[in-house]
Write a protein that holds these residues in place. Sequence first.
Motif, PDB file in Angstrom:
ATOM      1  N   HIS A 140       0.835  -1.202   0.000  1.00  9.93           N
ATOM      2  CA  HIS A 140       0.000   0.000   0.000  1.00  9.93           C
ATOM      3  C   HIS A 140       0.871   1.253   0.000  1.00  9.93           C
ATOM      4  N   ALA A 141       1.915   1.258   0.825  1.00  7.34           N
ATOM      5  CA  ALA A 141       2.817   2.405   0.882  1.00  7.34           C
ATOM      6  C   ALA A 141       3.572   2.576  -0.438  1.00  7.34           C
ATOM      7  N   LEU A 142       3.962   1.475  -1.054  1.00  8.15           N
ATOM      8  CA  LEU A 142       4.704   1.532  -2.314  1.00  8.15           C
ATOM      9  C   LEU A 142       3.838   2.092  -3.442  1.00  8.15           C
ATOM     10  N   LEU A 143       2.606   1.621  -3.560  1.00  6.09           N
ATOM     11  CA  LEU A 143       1.725   2.113  -4.615  1.00  6.09           C
ATOM     12  C   LEU A 143       1.428   3.604  -4.421  1.00  6.09           C
ATOM     13  N   ALA A 144       1.293   4.020  -3.169  1.00  6.42           N
ATOM     14  CA  ALA A 144       1.066   5.443  -2.898  1.00  6.42           C
ATOM     15  C   ALA A 144       2.301   6.267  -3.255  1.00  6.42           C
ATOM     16  N   ALA A 145       3.491   5.776  -2.868  1.00  9.26           N
ATOM     17  CA  ALA A 145       4.721   6.521  -3.144  1.00  9.26           C
ATOM     18  C   ALA A 145       4.965   6.662  -4.643  1.00  9.26           C
ATOM     19  N   ALA A 146       4.581   5.634  -5.413  1.00  7.34           N
ATOM     20  CA  ALA A 146       4.780   5.665  -6.861  1.00  7.34           C
ATOM     21  C   ALA A 146       3.615   6.306  -7.601  1.00  7.34           C
ATOM     22  N   GLU A 147       2.594   6.716  -6.849  1.00  7.27           N
ATOM     23  CA  GLU A 147       1.397   7.340  -7.422  1.00  7.27           C
ATOM     24  C   GLU A 147       0.755   6.447  -8.487  1.00  7.27           C
ATOM     25  N   VAL A 148       0.633   5.168  -8.155  1.00  5.20           N
ATOM     26  CA  VAL A 148      -0.027   4.200  -9.037  1.00  5.20           C
ATOM     27  C   VAL A 148      -1.527   4.250  -8.768  1.00  5.20           C
ATOM     28  N   SER A 149      -2.287   4.617  -9.771  1.00  2.48           N
ATOM     29  CA  SER A 149      -3.714   4.828  -9.607  1.00  2.48           C
ATOM     30  C   SER A 149      -4.479   3.512  -9.529  1.00  2.48           C
ATOM     31  N   GLY A 150      -5.524   3.489  -8.682  1.00  2.00           N
ATOM     32  CA  GLY A 150      -6.454   2.381  -8.622  1.00  2.00           C
ATOM     33  C   GLY A 150      -7.636   2.644  -9.522  1.00  2.00           C
ATOM     34  N   PRO A 151      -8.636   1.765  -9.518  1.00  3.33           N
ATOM     35  CA  PRO A 151      -8.709   0.562  -8.685  1.00  3.33           C
ATOM     36  C   PRO A 151      -7.724  -0.504  -9.154  1.00  3.33           C
ATOM     37  N   TYR A 152      -7.449  -1.481  -8.241  1.00  2.94           N
ATOM     38  CA  TYR A 152      -6.490  -2.531  -8.524  1.00  2.94           C
ATOM     39  C   TYR A 152      -7.182  -3.879  -8.679  1.00  2.94           C
TER      40      TYR A 152
END
Length: 313
Positions: free
Chosen positions: A131-143
């Motif tokens: 969760h922290a990694l996806l937020a840091a990389a600004e990877v958009s959801g939904p997943y």
Amino acid sequence: MRFVGALLAATMLLAGCNSSTETTGSEPQPDFARTFDIGGGRQMYLECRGAGSPTVVLVPGAVAAADTWHEVTDSSGVAAPSDSAVYPEVGTFTRVCSYDRPGTARANDEFTPSTPVPQPTTPEGDAADLHALLAAAEVSGPYVLAGWSFGGPIARIYASTYPHDVSGLVLVDGTSEFLQSELTPDEFAVFLQLSARDNESRTAQWKDVEQFDPVTTFDQLRAAAPVPAMPVVVLSGDTFDAEAFRARLPEDAPADYPEVFWRAQLASQDRLAAVFPGARHVTNTHSGHNVHNESPQLVIDAIRDVVEQVPSR
């Protein structure tokens, strides 16, 4: 070694802490493969390619790194990079990402650049890291989360902890808590010995290698909140090398333990699929545990099936 641990690699955060972001525009999404700062002085490696929504996040098994999703097993049984592998193929129809957890190893035994952490880790901690990694990389959801082996529990815990972020699951021979209940206490004790032996072998090769504790993993799965209703596909390996498995057992293990384990494994996969109402269970995979390498098209088709059911598309 990266695949040996994967077979055994069968919600401390509140759901109210979700921070999902939706894709709202059609701007190009750049491909990348690099580490990101996730806080606490830690870096984690993430790679993404393709465009579209939902974003598919591929969660590797124990000890395996992101590149396991780049590989296909050839006729000689060797896994090698291929354009027909899961990661490149999924990237042709939607955004796809994969990552290295701390302590994982890539092809040719190259150790991950993700910052080491104390081992063993847990599905709850690994879900929080993702969760922290996806937020840091600004990877958009939904997943849509696709978890192989020990990646299965991580994907399930993520979906139950951050339910607004996840729109679908694909479990690729995912480690199941029902394996414990399908074995007697004595049989499960042999399984724990096997897990400990594998951990010892891996730590002899890599000091900071990923480890997992089956008891903690299964306890966290049982304690987790139910995954919300969503499209789910479960793929289960249907071939088993009893002699290779026997070679990893303690010397005093019962002679019939490989057969006992395999019956329990198949039953645990049936019960795992039953956890998700309406889930599609693919059992005719012509694969061992590494379904994503041995039958990648089945995994690609399952991911596409789930992606196409996500309402946002």
